[in-house]
Write a protein that holds these residues in place. Structure first.
Motif, PDB file in Angstrom:
ATOM      1  N   GLU A   1      39.425  76.061  56.697  1.00 53.86           N
ATOM      2  CA  GLU A   1      40.344  74.929  56.705  1.00 53.86           C
ATOM      3  C   GLU A   1      40.703  74.546  58.158  1.00 53.86           C
ATOM      4  OE1 GLU A   1      43.478  76.110  53.977  1.00 53.86           O
ATOM      5  OE2 GLU A   1      44.870  75.055  55.297  1.00 53.86           O
TER       6      GLU A   1
ATOM      7  N   ARG B   1      39.757  71.033  60.045  1.00 55.19           N
ATOM      8  CA  ARG B   1      40.733  70.181  60.723  1.00 55.19           C
ATOM      9  C   ARG B   1      40.310  69.895  62.160  1.00 55.19           C
ATOM     10  NH1 ARG B   1      45.147  73.164  58.619  1.00 55.19           N
ATOM     11  NH2 ARG B   1      45.492  72.047  56.686  1.00 55.19           N
TER      12      ARG B   1
ATOM     13  N   GLN C   1      37.373  67.486  62.292  1.00 50.47           N
ATOM     14  CA  GLN C   1      37.782  66.105  61.963  1.00 50.47           C
ATOM     15  C   GLN C   1      38.535  65.466  63.134  1.00 50.47           C
ATOM     16  OE1 GLN C   1      37.697  64.782  58.168  1.00 50.47           O
ATOM     17  NE2 GLN C   1      38.869  66.439  57.259  1.00 50.47           N
TER      18      GLN C   1
ATOM     19  N   ARG D   1      36.293  61.625  60.503  1.00 49.51           N
ATOM     20  CA  ARG D   1      36.328  62.043  59.108  1.00 49.51           C
ATOM     21  C   ARG D   1      35.027  62.725  58.650  1.00 49.51           C
ATOM     22  NH1 ARG D   1      36.544  60.345  53.401  1.00 49.51           N
ATOM     23  NH2 ARG D   1      34.562  59.236  53.472  1.00 49.51           N
TER      24      ARG D   1
ATOM     25  N   PRO E   1      42.999  72.707  50.552  1.00 45.93           N
ATOM     26  CA  PRO E   1      44.088  71.796  50.202  1.00 45.93           C
ATOM     27  C   PRO E   1      43.597  70.365  49.995  1.00 45.93           C
ATOM     28  CG  PRO E   1      44.314  72.613  52.461  1.00 45.93           C
ATOM     29  CD  PRO E   1      43.139  73.295  51.877  1.00 45.93           C
ATOM     30  N   GLU E   2      44.470  69.566  49.383  1.00 45.38           N
ATOM     31  CA  GLU E   2      44.053  68.233  48.945  1.00 45.38           C
ATOM     32  C   GLU E   2      43.743  67.271  50.076  1.00 45.38           C
ATOM     33  OE1 GLU E   2      46.015  66.273  45.930  1.00 45.38           O
ATOM     34  OE2 GLU E   2      45.470  67.837  44.479  1.00 45.38           O
ATOM     35  N   GLU E   3      44.288  67.543  51.276  1.00 42.86           N
ATOM     36  CA  GLU E   3      44.029  66.623  52.381  1.00 42.86           C
ATOM     37  C   GLU E   3      42.531  66.474  52.644  1.00 42.86           C
ATOM     38  OE1 GLU E   3      45.540  69.815  55.516  1.00 42.86           O
ATOM     39  OE2 GLU E   3      44.252  68.335  56.474  1.00 42.86           O
ATOM     40  N   PHE E   4      41.776  67.510  52.252  1.00 42.83           N
ATOM     41  CA  PHE E   4      40.325  67.384  52.404  1.00 42.83           C
ATOM     42  C   PHE E   4      39.775  66.892  51.077  1.00 42.83           C
ATOM     43  CE2 PHE E   4      41.672  71.132  54.832  1.00 42.83           C
ATOM     44  CZ  PHE E   4      41.288  70.753  56.107  1.00 42.83           C
ATOM     45  N   ASP E   5      39.590  65.592  50.949  1.00 42.30           N
ATOM     46  CA  ASP E   5      39.019  65.193  49.662  1.00 42.30           C
ATOM     47  C   ASP E   5      37.505  65.070  49.814  1.00 42.30           C
ATOM     48  OD1 ASP E   5      39.001  62.999  51.137  1.00 42.30           O
ATOM     49  OD2 ASP E   5      39.754  61.596  49.652  1.00 42.30           O
TER      50      ASP E   5
END
Ligand code: XMP
Length: 463
Positions: A256, A260, A263, A268, A303-307
């Protein structure tokens, strides 16, 4: 059309049946094991329950007919069945028998229907490939499913799906994710970021070997050396499930963090690539529970921030196809042929506490064992080989002195898919050599034992 084997009996209620009209369609059909029994029953033969299941190697007493054309010498066939074809249907010739199976193969050449009671597709049937080649020849199908065409197809699929986006990939050090790294690097170049979280639980030299091979072949690879962090998280933990959980959790958190960072630096990332294979797909679709074997690699808990959208180019491939692809992509042979290795690594083979000292002992023992398997030409015959450091210490003697040192266990198994396994009957001279080498080179060890249990009832790993 090839009808595969399967665990059912043709008489079970709800057992899979033949598609309507298949045998009348004029297509060549090869039924293997259960598949042959289905053909036999549908065409007027008889299928009977065997008093005892036949499991293991059998020698064909005779073999003839189109499927066996050009096959010479002895034919060892792998059997795994409860039912058997008692009487071949009319129009079928019995083309092979074994001491305990009167219909080990049958064919009706006029209708293009063939049956094999044994499994030609497994390694334990050494000449099975020749039989399958004969079937292919009879069907007129061209053999263009080669590593080169698989590679070209997958590259094209990946490019089409990914477009101009970026892809993130977790490398575990195993052959699947490493091969995927090579494929994606070829298809996408710099738009792939591969992250190799080195949890410090790999075998001797492994992390460097993987890093060298992948970067050498153009993979944009970030290596995160997280050994200290993993060891700190594992301090004083002895329960194997707890170890697995901790490792999985740390792994996801580090991944994770890297996601981050990438990115933030590059923009993205749309896709998360995974080396999911066809057997994983089958297992996940089937019984619950079977699928969690690889849960640690499945970076699901992000976590959801990584779709991320999932990219799984190997989901229709088997392991041997991935290996063929790996060779095509230039992966060094020692990586291609490497035995399976569990995600949580040496932590689960270090029974009891996982400390740097104990890991070092285990690494040396494992390295001596595995190197000797290579040296004696036994590595390829083994599906998986491993060393276990037990928490057991006992008295021994060395020179004039008394020792109080660890017992290590060695395990080598044959298997097709890891679900069941048999221990390998390694030659005594080999075991003697390895035992002497280990106790000479590793002072912390004064006993070496060899595991002679199959799975079931044991598992492959000790934990
Ligand atoms: P067992 O010990 O259950 O192992 O007979 C069967 C096969 O699975 C491997 N294994 C794992 N692989 N993550 C993995 O990626 C894991 O947590 C894990 N646990 C076991 C084991 O090495 C053997 O090949």
């Amino acid at each position: 059309m090839v009808l595969s084997g399967g665990p059912s009996s043709v008489y079970d209620p709800g057992a899979p049946g033949l598609p309507d009209g298949l045998l009348e369609a004029g297509l060549p059909v090869l039924g293997i094991c259960y598949g042959m029994q289905l053909i036999a029953r549908a065409t007027g033969g008889s299928v009977a329950r065997s008093p005892v299941s036949e499991y293991g190697k059998a020698r064909l007493e005779r073999f003839e007919g189109r499927l066996f054309e050009g096959v010479e010498g002895e034919f060892v066939a792998w059997m795994s069945h409860g039912d058997h074809v008692e009487r071949a249907p009319e129009g079928f010739a019995v083309t092979a028998t074994t001491a305990s199976t009167s219909v080990a193969a049958m064919e009706d050449a006029a209708r293009g229907l063939y049956g094999l009671q044994f499994h030609p597709e497994v390694l334990h049937t050494p000449k099975g490939t020749q039989v399958l080649e004969n079937f292919l020849r009879l069907t007129g199908v061209s053999r263009d499913w080669t590593a080169a065409t698989i590679l070209a197809t997958l590259e094209e699929e990946v490019r089409a799906k990914v477009g101009d986006e970026r892809v993130l990939l977790a490398i575990s050090g195993g052959v699947d994710s490493s091969t995927l790294g090579l494929l994606l690097a070829r298809a996408l170049g710099e738009r792939l970021t591969a992250v190799f979280v080195d949890h410090g639980l790999l075998r001797q030299g492994e992390a460097h070997q993987v890093e060298r091979a992948l970067t050498g072949l153009g993979v944009n690879l970030t290596v995160v050396d997280a050994s200290e962090r993993f060891l700190a998280a594992l301090a004083d933990v002895t329960d194997p499930e707890e170890k697995r959980k901790i490792i999985g959790h740390e792994f996801v958190r580090l991944f994770e963090r890297e996601a981050r960072r990438v990115q933030a630096e590059k923009g993205r990332i749309a896709f998360l690539a995974q080396g999911t294979l066809y057997p994983d797909v089958i297992e996940s679709a089937g019984e619950a529970g079977a699928a969690n074997i690889k849960s640690h690699h499945n970076v699901g808990g992000l976590p959801e921030e990584f779709d991320f959208e999932l990219l799984e180019p190997f989901r229709h491939l088997f392991k041997d196809e991935v290996r063929a692809l790996a060779r095509e992509l230039g992966m060094p042979e020692e990586l291609v042929e490497r035995h399976p290795f569990p995600g949580p690594g040496l932590a689960i083979r270090c029974l009891g506490e996982v400390t740097p000292e104990r890991l070092a002992v285990l690494r040396r023992v494992d390295d001596i064992f595995v190197s000797a398997l290579h040296e004696f030409g036994l590595y390829q015959e083994t599906w998986q080989a491993l060393a276990v450091l037990t928490p057991l210490r006992s008295v021994g003697v060395k020179g004039d002195g008394r020792t109080y040192a660890y017992t290590v266990a060695l395990r080598a198994v044959t298997s097709v898919d890891g679900m069941t396994a048999d221990w390998v009957h390694l030659p005594h001279e080999f075991l003697a050599t390895v035992s002497t080498r280990i106790t000479n080179a590793v002072p912390e060890v004064n006993r070496v034992v060899y595991d002679i249990t199959s799975k079931p009832p044991a598992t492959i790993e000790w934990e």
